[in-house]
Structures are given as structure tokens and as C-alpha cells.
Scaffold this motif. Structure first.
Motif, short mmCIF file in Angstrom:
data_model
loop_
_atom_site.label_atom_id
_atom_site.label_comp_id
_atom_site.label_asym_id
_atom_site.label_seq_id
_atom_site.Cartn_x
_atom_site.Cartn_y
_atom_site.Cartn_z
N VAL A 72 34.54 39.65 33.15
CA VAL A 72 35.03 39.59 31.70
C VAL A 72 36.16 38.48 31.64
O VAL A 72 37.26 38.62 32.32
N ARG A 73 36.21 37.43 30.80
CA ARG A 73 37.10 36.47 30.74
C ARG A 73 37.97 36.35 29.36
O ARG A 73 37.38 36.31 28.52
N LEU A 74 39.26 36.14 29.48
CA LEU A 74 39.86 35.92 28.23
C LEU A 74 40.75 34.77 28.24
O LEU A 74 41.14 34.39 29.41
N SER A 75 40.82 34.01 27.27
CA SER A 75 41.76 32.87 27.34
C SER A 75 42.57 32.83 26.03
O SER A 75 41.98 33.16 24.91
N ALA A 101 43.24 35.44 31.60
CA ALA A 101 42.85 36.69 32.54
C ALA A 101 41.46 37.06 32.59
O ALA A 101 40.69 36.84 31.79
N GLU A 102 41.03 37.14 34.08
CA GLU A 102 39.69 37.42 34.33
C GLU A 102 39.63 38.95 34.90
O GLU A 102 40.64 39.11 35.66
N ILE A 103 38.69 39.77 34.32
CA ILE A 103 38.69 41.08 34.79
C ILE A 103 37.35 41.23 35.52
O ILE A 103 36.36 41.10 34.98
N SER A 104 37.55 41.55 36.96
CA SER A 104 36.32 41.81 37.53
C SER A 104 36.11 43.21 37.57
O SER A 104 36.99 43.98 37.94
N CYS A 105 34.86 43.52 36.92
CA CYS A 105 34.46 44.96 36.85
C CYS A 105 33.27 45.23 37.54
O CYS A 105 32.69 44.21 38.13
N LEU A 126 37.81 53.27 31.74
CA LEU A 126 36.53 52.43 31.80
C LEU A 126 35.88 52.06 33.11
O LEU A 126 34.92 52.01 33.28
N ASP A 127 36.83 51.79 33.92
CA ASP A 127 36.41 51.23 35.29
C ASP A 127 37.71 50.97 36.09
O ASP A 127 38.90 50.64 35.75
N GLU A 128 37.40 50.71 37.46
CA GLU A 128 38.37 50.25 38.55
C GLU A 128 38.10 48.85 38.35
O GLU A 128 37.20 48.41 39.03
N VAL A 129 39.08 48.14 38.38
CA VAL A 129 38.93 46.77 38.13
C VAL A 129 39.89 45.69 39.02
O VAL A 129 40.75 46.39 39.31
#
Ligand code: GDP
Length: 461
Positions: free
Chosen positions: A27-30, A87-91, A67-70
Motif C-alpha cells: 500500500v503506497r501513500l504520497s 510511505a510504503e506499507i508492505s503487508c 491489522l497486520d505485521e508490516v
């Protein structure tokens, strides 16, 4: 860049990996709040205090639920793809988890990104020009060596650089000519006309080369359509099966391919060949043509970039073949003549029979004999007369049309100089040329153009 799109200030979020189950999903945020949004869901440590280009393992929590370990990666402005904080969240790659993570980000103030919005921001931040941004989209859908290479070259700016020089020189001249206009009473010439003429001549050569490369570029990007035609029992479906067994392309999404017509695709030396009307060949329907000239097959042949005319060496009288060739030539159809079933008689005999006819390829569709030669000749038929070994290849229709306008205005400038038209008119032509050059790389752009370009991207890129 004065252009600001609506929602420009928002922090955007999207799934950057394909939908569906995977080992990981990203999941990517900018945007300005990207790091704050993720930090507010990440209790393990304070992400707002971490350096750029770092990774952080921890739990993502929303409203009391883990929610998850990321793994979160941080890229701070301006050292990021978009030039903003990212920020990139690797789930873990469960669609359910990813949905929840995205929802949590939205709850914390991010909004869903539009297609191509990350790359659009990169463009607006001056990280890449428009032609480079478009190459990013091409790279994502590239499915052969050739399409990967051209997209990568264009993304790295080869195409853009080749235009930038020209644009800069023209701008210089345009400025000098406009300066002359300020001194029009005194009849001075700041801009050396001989030099301008040389520049225009070089520019014309360069744009013409680029225009020619489009044909090849288009081939690389979209593939070549090829129609296998011939009389019933010539061996068309046998050949089709042999080619497919050897080189069937695994393709998910090729631009320009409609799913409602059955089209088989083979990949030879990195070039995609789309076999036209495969269903017709397979079904042995009335579509199987009696002779070249029947309306249906004529249509099929006219649609195709290359026609592969297949005939049975035993059953085909030489005169009949000659007549067929005449037909094909009269219609200016790019074709290959392929004699099939050479296994059923002595190959030497077959060659002697058609020795008076140039460029026949002898094969046995059933055994695969000489199909390698056929494939080489198919590639030749595509690349013949086209640019070879060019590193800059135009693959984009939008660029092609702009280049045509550039070329047209270059010719106008040249003609104007020959006819010694006044400087103000010359200056107008140069400006028009600059305008079209600018639309390619995006120095000249507007909302409509940007919407058009970026709407073709996938969400998350
Ligand atoms: P189509 O009507 O043009 O699609 O022809 P088919 O592919 O159905 O072939 C017609 C007949 O020719 C079939 O019996 C095939 O087995 C035979 N055939 C096709 N290719 C060859 C070949 O290379 N050698 C021989 N001996 N027979 C072939």
C-alpha cells in the motif's frame, strides 16, 4: 510549472501491487501527510522521527485492532518517486488485510489515488517529463524484450533528450528574431539565417527519422497482425498449431487486442505476431477461401500487416501461383509465399517446380521442417525497410502526431526563409514548432492532455 490539479494537496493512497492474493501486497501513500498517516497507525515507534530511505518493522493498528505485521519504508521529499513524502506499507498479501489497511489510511485523512496519480505528481514535480511518464506506463505493460527495452530507454529520457537540444536551439533563435523585431527600423539581423537554415535542416532529418521509427515502435509495442490465407487443405490450421506450439506468447493484456475475436499471439525474436481470424482457420468454415479475391479473405488480407500465403506444393500449378502473386502485388499487400507439404515429395523437386518464382519459402507444417526459416522471414517482412538498430524509437501515437506537426512547421519555416518572409511571420512558425515539441515532453500541457495521458495508467502507479 503553474499547473495545479484539483486535489493536488491531498495525501493519496492506493494498492501498488496487483489485486488478489499474493505473498505480499504494498500500500503506497504520497503527500504531505503520508508519513503522519502511517505513523498514526504504527505504535511501535515514532515514524515521523525516522530518516528518509529507511525500513521499519512493526504492527499496524487501527481502532484497537492489529491489522497486520508490516514493513514500512519511508522516502522523504524531495528524494522520492513523486517528489513528495512517500510511505510504503508492505503487508501480507491478503485482499482483506490490504482493504483494511487502505481503509485505515483513508480514515486518517488520505484519499484514494486516481489512475496514474503518483506518476502525475512525479511529472508535476519535475521528476520526469511527460514522454518519460508515458514510458513508465509502457514499461508496466511491456511483455517482450523489445518492448521492455524501448520503454526503458524512453523512461530514461533518450527520446526526451533528443528533442530537448532542438527545442533549446530553436528557443535561442526565436529570441534573436524577436529581438530583431524590436529594432525593425534599423534593419539588423541578429539571428544568422544560414545557421538557422542549417538548424532547421538538421531538425527535419531528426524528426523524419523519429517519424519513421514509429512504424517499428508500433510493431514493438502492439505487435504485427498476420493473416494466414490459402486454399482449403493447404495446411493453414496445421501451420497455425505448429507455430503456436513453438512460440505461443503468454500475454495478459496487449493494447489493441480485443477479446471478442479469437486472436492467437506468437512471440518471435521479441516481436509479437497476432494471427488474424484464427477462428476462421480453425473452424474450416465457409471462410476457407477458394481463391485470393473472395471478399472475406480480401478484408482479412487488408487488415493484416503481413499476409502469409500458404499453398500445397503438390496441388498448386505454377501458373496459378503466379496469378495469385500478381493479385497480391496489385493490391500492394506485404506478403510471404509459403509452399507447404515439402515432405510429401522430394524437396529438391518441389524447389525445381517453383524455381521460376522468387522468394518462396518451402516448409512442412506438419513436421515443422524449415519453420525456423519461415519465422526469420516473418521478422524480416516486418523490419524490412524500417529503421534498424535505432536506439530512439517512437512508440506512442500521441508523440507521433506531435512530431508530424513539428515536421510540418519545420518545413514552413524553411519555406518562409526561402521566400524571405518577414521576421514576425518566421517567429510565428518557430513558435508553432516549439509548441508541438513542448506538447511531447510536457513543457506545454493542459488539464485535458494530462487527464488523457494519465487516465491510461493503472491505479497505484
Ligand atoms: P487448412 O484447410 O488449410 O487449414 O488445412 P489443414 O491444416 O486442415 O490440412 C489439410 C490436410 O493437409 C490435413 O490432412 C493435414 O494433415 C495435411 N497437412 C498439413 N500440413 C502438411 C504437411 O506439411 N505435410 C503433409 N504431408 N500434410 C500436411
Amino acid at each position: 510549472m503553474s499547473l495545479r490539479l484539483s486535489g493536488w494537496d491531498d495525501t493519496i493512497v492506493a494498492l501498488a501491487t496487483p489485486p488478489g492474493i499474493g505473498a505480499l501486497g504494498i500500500v503506497r501513500l504520497s503527500g504531505k501527510e503520508a508519513i503522519n498517516v502511517v505513523a498514526s497507525l504504527f505504535p511501535s515507534k515514532d515514524l515521523t522521527k525516522q530518516a528518509s530511505h529507511t525500513l521499519h518493522v512493526g504492527y499496524l493498528k487501527s481502532m484497537g485492532n492489529v491489522l497486520d505485521e508490516v514493513v514500512v519504508s519511508l522516502y522523504k521529499a524531495p528524494r522520492s518517486y513523486t517528489g513528495e513524502d512517500i510511505a510504503e506499507i508492505s503487508c501480507h498479501g491478503s485482499p482483506f488485510i490490504l482493504r483494511q489497511v487502505i481503509d485505515a489510511c483513508v480514515q486518517k485523512g488520505a484519499r484514494m489515488a486516481k489512475p496514474g496519480e503518483f506518476t502525475q505528481r512525479a511529472f508535476l514535480a519535475g521528476k520526469l517529463d511527460l514522454a518519460q511518464a508515458e514510458a513508465v506506463a509502457d514499461l508496466i505493460v511491456s511483455n517482450t524484450e523489445a518492448s521492455r527495452k524501448t520503454a526503458l530507454n524512453n523512461m530514461r529520457g533518450r527520446f526526451s533528450h533528443s528533442l530537448k537540444d532542438l527545442r533549446e536551439q530553436l528557443i535561442k533563435f526565436s529570441a534573436l528574431i524577436e529581438l530583431e523585431l524590436d529594432f525593425s527600423q534599423e534593419d539588423v539581423e541578429f539571428a544568422d539565417r544560414a545557421q538557422l537554415k542549417q538548424l532547421i535542416e538538421n531538425a527535419k532529418i531528426q524528426t523524419e527519422k523519429l517519424l519513421r521509427s514509429f512504424q517499428l515502435g508500433n510493431v514493438i509495442k502492439n505487435g504485427v497482425s498476420i493473416a494466414i490465407v490459402g486454399k482449403p487443405n493447404a495446411g493453414k490450421s496445421t501451420l497455425l498449431n505448429t507455430l503456436l506450439n513453438e512460440d505461443r506468447a503468454i500475454v495478459s493484456d496487449i493494447p489493441g487486442t480485443t477479446r471478442d475475436t479469437i486472436e492467437e499471439i506468437i512471440n518471435i525474436d521479441g516481436i509479437l505476431f497476432r494471427l488474424i481470424d484464427t477462428a476462421g482457420i480453425r473452424s474450416h468454415s465457409a471462410d476457407a477461401i477458394e481463391s485470393v479475391g473472395i471478399e472475406r479473405s480480401r478484408q482479412k488480407m487488408q487488415q493484416a500487416d503481413v499476409v502469409l500465403y500458404l499453398f500445397d506444393v503438390n496441388e498448386t500449378p505454377v501458373e496459378e501461383l503466379v496469378k495469385t502473386i500478381d493479385d497480391l502485388q496489385r493490391q500492394q499487400i506485404n506478403h510471404l509465399l509459403v509452399a507447404n507439404k515439402v515432405d510429401s515429395l522430394d524437396e529438391g523437386e518441389a524447389r525445381r517446380k517453383f524455381s521460376g518464382v522468387a522468394n518462396v519459402i518451402f516448409i512442412s507444417a506438419i513436421s515443422g521442417l524449415h519453420t525456423e526459416v519461415l519465422k526469420e522471414r516473418m521478422v524480416d517482412a516486418v523490419l524490412r525497410d524500417k529503421v534498424q538498430g535505432e536506439d530512439v524509437v517512437v512508440t506512442n501515437a500521441r508523440h507521433y502526431h506531435s512530431l508530424q506537426e513539428v515536421n510540418k512547421s519545420l518545413r514552413d519555416i524553411e519555406e518562409g526563409m526561402t521566400n524571405k518572409i518577414p521576421g514576425d511571420l518566421l517567429s510565428l512558425d518557430i513558435r508553432r514548432c516549439l509548441h508541438y515539441l513542448g506538447t511531447i515532453t510536457g513543457e506545454v500541457s493542459n488539464d485535458d492532455l494530462l487527464d488523457y495521458v494519465f487516465s491510461k495508467f493503472c491505479i497505484g502507479k
